[in-house]
Write a protein that holds these residues in place. Structure first.
Motif, PDB file in Angstrom:
ATOM      1  N   UNK A 330       2.964   7.948  -0.631  1.00 34.65           N
ATOM      2  CA  UNK A 330       2.482   6.976   0.398  1.00 34.65           C
ATOM      3  C   UNK A 330       1.566   6.111  -0.223  1.00 34.65           C
ATOM      4  N   UNK A 331       2.096   5.144  -1.240  1.00 34.40           N
ATOM      5  CA  UNK A 331       1.354   4.670  -2.293  1.00 34.40           C
ATOM      6  C   UNK A 331       1.696   3.072  -2.080  1.00 34.40           C
ATOM      7  N   UNK A 332       0.856   2.280  -2.277  1.00 37.31           N
ATOM      8  CA  UNK A 332       0.808   0.775  -2.191  1.00 37.31           C
ATOM      9  C   UNK A 332       0.584   0.119  -3.587  1.00 37.31           C
ATOM     10  N   UNK A 333       1.434  -1.101  -3.812  1.00 36.99           N
ATOM     11  CA  UNK A 333       1.108  -1.919  -4.905  1.00 36.99           C
ATOM     12  C   UNK A 333      -0.156  -2.685  -4.796  1.00 36.99           C
ATOM     13  N   UNK A 334      -0.589  -3.315  -5.790  1.00 39.54           N
ATOM     14  CA  UNK A 334      -1.734  -4.320  -5.574  1.00 39.54           C
ATOM     15  C   UNK A 334      -1.495  -5.809  -5.028  1.00 39.54           C
ATOM     16  N   UNK A 335      -0.432  -5.898  -5.433  1.00 40.45           N
ATOM     17  CA  UNK A 335       0.161  -7.449  -5.223  1.00 40.45           C
ATOM     18  C   UNK A 335       1.682  -7.384  -5.197  1.00 40.45           C
ATOM     19  N   UNK A 336       2.314  -8.677  -4.399  1.00 39.89           N
ATOM     20  CA  UNK A 336       3.623  -8.544  -4.460  1.00 39.89           C
ATOM     21  C   UNK A 336       4.511  -9.141  -5.787  1.00 39.89           C
ATOM     22  N   UNK A 337       3.558  -9.469  -6.750  1.00 40.37           N
ATOM     23  CA  UNK A 337       4.254 -10.126  -7.874  1.00 40.37           C
ATOM     24  C   UNK A 337       3.909  -9.365  -9.197  1.00 40.37           C
ATOM     25  N   UNK A 521       5.663  -2.147  -9.896  1.00 41.08           N
ATOM     26  CA  UNK A 521       4.707  -3.465  -9.852  1.00 41.08           C
ATOM     27  C   UNK A 521       4.678  -3.925  -8.369  1.00 41.08           C
ATOM     28  N   UNK A 522       5.778  -3.930  -7.584  1.00 41.65           N
ATOM     29  CA  UNK A 522       5.585  -4.183  -6.209  1.00 41.65           C
ATOM     30  C   UNK A 522       7.180  -3.848  -5.687  1.00 41.65           C
ATOM     31  N   UNK A 523       7.134  -4.220  -4.391  1.00 46.27           N
ATOM     32  CA  UNK A 523       8.323  -3.626  -3.546  1.00 46.27           C
ATOM     33  C   UNK A 523       9.548  -4.452  -4.069  1.00 46.27           C
ATOM     34  N   UNK A 524      10.754  -4.159  -3.751  1.00 39.80           N
ATOM     35  CA  UNK A 524      11.799  -5.080  -4.134  1.00 39.80           C
ATOM     36  C   UNK A 524      12.199  -5.884  -2.847  1.00 39.80           C
ATOM     37  N   UNK A 525      12.268  -7.106  -2.975  1.00 38.57           N
ATOM     38  CA  UNK A 525      12.571  -8.127  -1.982  1.00 38.57           C
ATOM     39  C   UNK A 525      13.815  -7.817  -1.167  1.00 38.57           C
ATOM     40  N   UNK A 526      15.035  -7.408  -1.888  1.00 37.55           N
ATOM     41  CA  UNK A 526      16.335  -7.348  -1.122  1.00 37.55           C
ATOM     42  C   UNK A 526      16.350  -5.847  -0.479  1.00 37.55           C
ATOM     43  N   UNK A 527      15.327  -5.344  -0.412  1.00 41.51           N
ATOM     44  CA  UNK A 527      15.362  -4.062   0.445  1.00 41.51           C
ATOM     45  C   UNK A 527      14.986  -4.372   1.918  1.00 41.51           C
ATOM     46  N   UNK A 605      -4.239  -3.588  -0.262  1.00 43.97           N
ATOM     47  CA  UNK A 605      -3.345  -4.664  -1.051  1.00 43.97           C
ATOM     48  C   UNK A 605      -4.366  -5.986  -1.369  1.00 43.97           C
ATOM     49  N   UNK A 606      -4.259  -6.354  -2.672  1.00 47.23           N
ATOM     50  CA  UNK A 606      -5.240  -7.379  -3.068  1.00 47.23           C
ATOM     51  C   UNK A 606      -5.261  -8.623  -2.560  1.00 47.23           C
ATOM     52  N   UNK A 607      -4.392  -8.917  -1.748  1.00 47.15           N
ATOM     53  CA  UNK A 607      -4.436 -10.230  -0.890  1.00 47.15           C
ATOM     54  C   UNK A 607      -5.121 -10.174   0.279  1.00 47.15           C
ATOM     55  N   UNK A 608      -5.719  -9.001   0.654  1.00 45.86           N
ATOM     56  CA  UNK A 608      -6.825  -8.998   1.538  1.00 45.86           C
ATOM     57  C   UNK A 608      -6.331  -8.141   2.819  1.00 45.86           C
ATOM     58  N   UNK A 609      -5.226  -7.171   2.487  1.00 46.86           N
ATOM     59  CA  UNK A 609      -4.697  -6.321   3.658  1.00 46.86           C
ATOM     60  C   UNK A 609      -5.295  -4.761   3.090  1.00 46.86           C
ATOM     61  N   UNK A 610      -5.316  -3.883   4.034  1.00 48.70           N
ATOM     62  CA  UNK A 610      -5.688  -2.629   3.713  1.00 48.70           C
ATOM     63  C   UNK A 610      -4.708  -1.918   4.746  1.00 48.70           C
ATOM     64  N   UNK A 611      -4.774  -0.339   4.486  1.00 46.39           N
ATOM     65  CA  UNK A 611      -3.993   0.487   5.139  1.00 46.39           C
ATOM     66  C   UNK A 611      -4.449   1.871   5.404  1.00 46.39           C
ATOM     67  N   UNK A 612      -4.652   2.603   6.533  1.00 46.19           N
ATOM     68  CA  UNK A 612      -5.032   3.836   6.704  1.00 46.19           C
ATOM     69  C   UNK A 612      -3.845   4.688   7.198  1.00 46.19           C
ATOM     70  N   UNK A 613      -4.201   5.857   7.699  1.00 44.22           N
ATOM     71  CA  UNK A 613      -3.028   7.040   8.080  1.00 44.22           C
ATOM     72  C   UNK A 613      -2.463   6.578   9.371  1.00 44.22           C
ATOM     73  N   UNK A 614      -2.930   5.498  10.085  1.00 43.47           N
ATOM     74  CA  UNK A 614      -2.427   5.132  11.285  1.00 43.47           C
ATOM     75  C   UNK A 614      -1.471   3.734  11.028  1.00 43.47           C
TER      76      UNK A 614
END
Length: 675
Positions: A330-337, A521-527, A605-614
């Protein structure tokens, strides 16, 4: 009307013809300066294969053609309509400017041992009169001007000769309008592609300057124009660090003390806050130092792993290794690039790009590689890309890496390796790593940071790769991308190589003293675009997996986490202590209080987003909250103001730490030609 149209087409063709007759001699002049620079600075006893020199010269020629063609395109606004005499004068001005920039680049290299970079702008930022005095005193200004005039005169003479021999006005007089129009189209598109620098691949960019394993030869590739352009780009991309409170105030805090108080950190003064950001619990006495091999896998998304199975194999040899690994799902990258994520991981910074300018040329004390090296580790950066990309070949060595191994190094070590669009196939990275790790002395631990590249558009794969058939009905994600199956193949290729490496280490003599970790490094855009709320939590998700003897995975594997947590987890596990930043939490801890704001289970997410368990939200924006979770969202799912406040405080402090530290560093070592 036909006569008017014919004259217009003729004028356009005359302008394009003049542009090309300027470009040809200009390219020759720039290439001549490069060869003179190469000969002038050739080190005593320096030996490289003739093929490397030829490769450098050819790549330099491509950049010369690129910048000359761009000038030609811009001059099409005037060249079709001016007289022959004015055309020659315009050409002479452009030639002199280009030639002088390349001669300045020659002297700049002689002083700084690098092509023109952002430090050149110190002419305006320092004591300008002092800098000009230094230039006058230390450089052959008069000779350089005379040489520039001589080269420009010779170039203009060649241009004049070509114009006389191939007079466009004479040729155009006897041609039909249809033929003229065809010539306009062909010549114009030839000019455009020359400005792009290539027909098939992406346009020539900064990473294409790195063409050999010799930094000296690579430094000869850029002409003065392209070097100045990249210096300008770096300057624009580098952030203004003069206001340490800029990020904190954006997050709603007037001071670092106010943000630290929210997180329960010491907050009496700035020094106390700064110390708290790098304070760690002492490691148990006798904790052994283990090898740490960390993989930042290109576009390694989490979603395909959700569907892994015998009929939908996307992991290959990696799949069986997960049974004994700590897999944080349940893990996020820091950026999209790639580069922003790389900087976020290496420097714990939400500010990016950080190191493309002057900052990257001075050691950042808390950089991950610096901490490992100070702890007694050999530090190594390995990648299948050319390290000239984003100036990594220079930045990484300053920031704590003893060695940088890139596509050119791997090509030299493995002559059969093919250099593709991004570099060599990832296969050679893993071959090199296996050999290097086996040769590492037992008494000298090693830290390796690996960046892969093959799982990236256009999703090309080696000729001998055997594609794995899959039942695509088992893919429960989005299917709108035409590249989905190609992407899954390259994903499998990369994951399978990683799995093979892990298996080899687990069976080898380094098993008990090596920690292996990997993330994307980031999610795949084609997904997909993840527009549906129930899928939104997947938008940033990448795997984070740790393999290592004795690792107790603990209860946090399914809780929200992100890139910021990785080295707070890995360094204690590997036995590394030092002044690294507490950017996140230790994911292997089992006694975490839910009321502890520093160790709360959230992702950022270092562009200024956050996520919790909800759900997920933009920091400080209550209305942006979207209920989305790997588990079924709770019935009372809603925006949590306390979570938001704590995450804003964490983000603001990370931003402040970079700004206040590097501002002080800049004050100690000001930019100057006199440095």
């Amino acid at each position: 009307m036909i006569s008017f149209f014919s004259r217009g087409v003729g004028a356009l063709l005359r302008g394009i013809w003049r542009a090309w007759l300027l470009i040809v001699p200009l390219v020759l002049a720039l290439s001549l300066v490069r060869l003179g620079q190469l000969a002038y600075f050739w080190p005593t006893g320096f030996n490289v294969p003739a093929s490397d020199v030829a490769m450098m010269a050819f790549q330099g020629l491509r950049f010369d053609l690129k910048v000359s063609a761009i000038a030609g395109v811009l001059l099409l606004l005037v060249l079709p309509w001016v007289s022959g005499r004015v055309n020659v004068r315009i050409g002479a001005t452009v030639v002199f400017l280009y030639v002088m920039l390349s001669l300045v680049n020659l002297h700049y290299f002689g002083f700084y041992k690098t092509p023109i970079d952002s430090l050149v702008f110190g002419l305006m930022e320092d004591d300008t009169s002092a800098v000009l005095h230094t230039i006058w005193h230390d450089f052959p200004v008069i000779f350089t001007l005379l040489l520039g005039l001589a080269l420009s005169a010779a170039t203009v003479a060649l241009q004049h000769l070509l114009l006389k021999r191939l007079n466009p006005d004479t040729i155009l007089q006897t041609r039909h309008v249809a033929l003229k129009l065809s010539c306009v189209v062909i010549a114009f598109f030839a000019l455009i592609f020359a400005g792009k620098g290539t027909l098939r691949e992406m346009a020539l960019q900064r990473q294409h300057i790195t063409v050999t394993t010799s930094q000296f030869l690579n430094d000869m590739v850029p002409n003065g124009v392209i070097a100045l352009k990249y210096a300008w780009d770096s300057r624009g991309l580098s952030q203004n660090l003069q206001n340490p409170l800029a990020g904190l105030r954006t997050m709603g805090f007037d001071s670092p003390m106010a943000a630290a108080e929210v997180l329960g950190l010491p907050h009496h003064n700035e020094a106390e806050v700064k110390a708290a950001l790098s304070a760690h619990a002492a490691l148990p006495a006798g904790t052994p130092k283990k090898n740490l091999v960390f993989f930042l896998m290109e576009s390694w998304s989490a979603e395909p792993m959700l569907y892994q199975g015998p009929k939908f194999d996307v992991l290959g040899r990696l799949a069986p290794t997960l049974d004994t690994a700590c897999h944080f799902s349940n893990f996020d990258s820091a950026h999209g690039g790639t580069h922003p994520s790389l900087e976020a991981i290496l420097f714990s910074t939400p500010i990016t790009p950080l190191t493309l300018g002057d900052v990257g040329r001075k050691p950042i004390p808390w950089a991950i590689a610096q901490v490992a090296r100070q702890a007694g580790y050999k530090t190594l950066f390995v990648s299948s890309v050319r390290s000239g990309w984003r100036d990594l070949n220079r930045v990484l060595k300053v920031q704590g890496f003893d060695e940088v191994v890139d596509a050119n190094t791997l090509k030299e070590a493995y002559p059969d390796a093919e250099l593709g669009l991004w570099g060599v196939w990832d296969t050679y990275v893993f071959k090199y790593l296996s050999k290097r790790l086996a040769a590492q002395p037992v008494d000298k631990p090693i830290f390796v940071f690996v960046l892969t590249s093959t799982n990236h558009p256009p999703y090309d794969l080696p000729r001998d790769y055997q594609r794995v058939p899959r039942d695509m009905s088992l893919w429960r994600g989005e299917t709108s991308s035409e590249f989905l199956q190609m992407n899954l193949d390259s994903y499998h290729y990369a994951a399978d190589l990683l799995g093979g490496f892990v298996q080899d280490v687990q069976k080898g003599p380094q098993k008990d003293r090596t920690i292996i970790a990997a993330t994307g490094d980031h999610n795949v855009r084609s997904f997909g675009v993840y527009a549906e709320p129930q899928r939104r939590y997947l938008v940033r998700q990448v795997p984070f997996v740790i393999w290592g003897a004795g690792a107790s995975c603990g209860p946090q594997r399914a809780l929200p986490a992100s890139h910021r947590d990785m080295f707070s987890t890995l360094f204690p596990l590997a036995g590394i202590d030092g002044q690294y930043i507490n950017a996140g939490r230790d994911l292997l801890r089992s006694n975490v209080s839910p009321d502890d704001p520093v160790n709360a289970p959230r992702a950022m997410f270092f562009t200024g987003e956050a996520r919790n368990d909800q759900g997920i939200w933009q920091l400080g924006n209550k209305s942006s909250f979207v209920c989305s979770s790997a588990q079924k969202p709770a019935a009372n799912c809603q925006f949590n103001a306390l979570d938001d406040q704590q995450e804003r405080a964490r983000f603001g402090l990370l931003d402040w730490n970079v700004r206040v530290s590097l501002k002080k560093q800049s004050a100690i070592a000001p930019q100057s030609l006199e440095r």
